[in-house]
Design a protein around this motif. Structure first.
Motif, mmCIF file in Angstrom:
data_model
loop_
_atom_site.group_PDB
_atom_site.id
_atom_site.type_symbol
_atom_site.label_atom_id
_atom_site.label_comp_id
_atom_site.label_asym_id
_atom_site.label_seq_id
_atom_site.Cartn_x
_atom_site.Cartn_y
_atom_site.Cartn_z
ATOM 1 N N ALA A 31 0.835 -1.203 0.000
ATOM 2 C CA ALA A 31 0.000 0.000 0.000
ATOM 3 C C ALA A 31 0.870 1.253 0.000
ATOM 4 O O ALA A 31 0.588 2.219 -0.722
ATOM 5 C CB ALA A 31 -0.940 -0.008 1.199
ATOM 6 N N ALA A 32 1.935 1.237 0.792
ATOM 7 C CA ALA A 32 2.840 2.391 0.834
ATOM 8 C C ALA A 32 3.565 2.565 -0.496
ATOM 9 O O ALA A 32 3.752 3.690 -0.970
ATOM 10 C CB ALA A 32 3.836 2.234 1.982
ATOM 11 N N ASN A 34 2.463 1.833 -3.407
ATOM 12 C CA ASN A 34 1.525 2.376 -4.390
ATOM 13 C C ASN A 34 1.401 3.891 -4.279
ATOM 14 O O ASN A 34 0.944 4.538 -5.216
ATOM 15 C CB ASN A 34 0.150 1.721 -4.243
ATOM 16 C CG ASN A 34 0.160 0.275 -4.676
ATOM 17 O OD1 ASN A 34 0.999 -0.141 -5.468
ATOM 18 N ND2 ASN A 34 -0.760 -0.502 -4.144
ATOM 19 N N GLU A 35 1.783 4.447 -3.133
ATOM 20 C CA GLU A 35 1.676 5.886 -2.914
ATOM 21 C C GLU A 35 2.992 6.626 -3.158
ATOM 22 O O GLU A 35 3.031 7.852 -3.042
ATOM 23 C CB GLU A 35 1.184 6.155 -1.495
ATOM 24 C CG GLU A 35 -0.225 5.649 -1.238
ATOM 25 C CD GLU A 35 -0.688 5.889 0.186
ATOM 26 O OE1 GLU A 35 0.013 6.596 0.925
ATOM 27 O OE2 GLU A 35 -1.754 5.364 0.545
ATOM 28 N N VAL A 36 4.051 5.905 -3.485
ATOM 29 C CA VAL A 36 5.359 6.534 -3.659
ATOM 30 C C VAL A 36 5.354 7.512 -4.834
ATOM 31 O O VAL A 36 5.953 8.568 -4.773
ATOM 32 C CB VAL A 36 6.464 5.468 -3.847
ATOM 33 C CG1 VAL A 36 7.757 6.080 -4.325
ATOM 34 C CG2 VAL A 36 6.690 4.720 -2.547
ATOM 35 N N GLY A 37 4.686 7.165 -5.882
ATOM 36 C CA GLY A 37 4.689 8.023 -7.064
ATOM 37 C C GLY A 37 5.834 7.669 -7.990
ATOM 38 O O GLY A 37 6.596 6.739 -7.733
#
Length: 121
Positions: A31-32, A34-37
């Motif tokens: 989940a983390a 997927n948020e890195v960009g």
């Protein structure tokens, strides 16, 4: 004389599977991630990335010595291992070597999180 009917054997249920404690950590990591960009296009940046990889490799070797010394006196910590593995990862000469080092770094991070989570229980 009559015989009693044979009892039907009831199928045995398999024991319930224990939840894998690392599965929750991996889900959290995914989940983390997927948020890195978007990441920069280069694994090792700079005008002369080969100099960077050489420097990282040397720092990884230095931290391997530091960690060996710490281990001899019983004060080795995850912090030192993580630094050593991170430097060694980016000191790889090929994308495959870097990938292998990053997998090792990720596995160390996941194991450390599992250790932290286990201490709370």
């Amino acid at each position: 004389m009559t015989t009693a009917p044979a009892k039907k054997a009831t199928p045995r249920k398999a024991p319930a599977r224990k939840a894998d404690p690392l599965a929750a950590v991996l889900a959290e990591v995914q989940a983390a991630a997927n948020e890195v960009g978007p990441l920069p296009p280069h694994l090792v940046g700079g005008v002369y990335p080969e100099r960077g990889t050489d420097a990282y490799r040397k720092r990884g070797e230095e931290w391997a010595i530091i960690n060996a010394d710490r281990g001899e006196v019983g004060v080795l910590g995850v912090d030192g291992l993580a630094i050593e593995v991170a430097f060694a990862a980016f000191g790889g000469r090929t994308p495959e070597e870097i990938r292998k080092g990053l997998v090792r770094l990720a596995s160390l991070a996941v194991a450390a999180i599992g250790q932290i989570d286990g201490e709370g229980k």
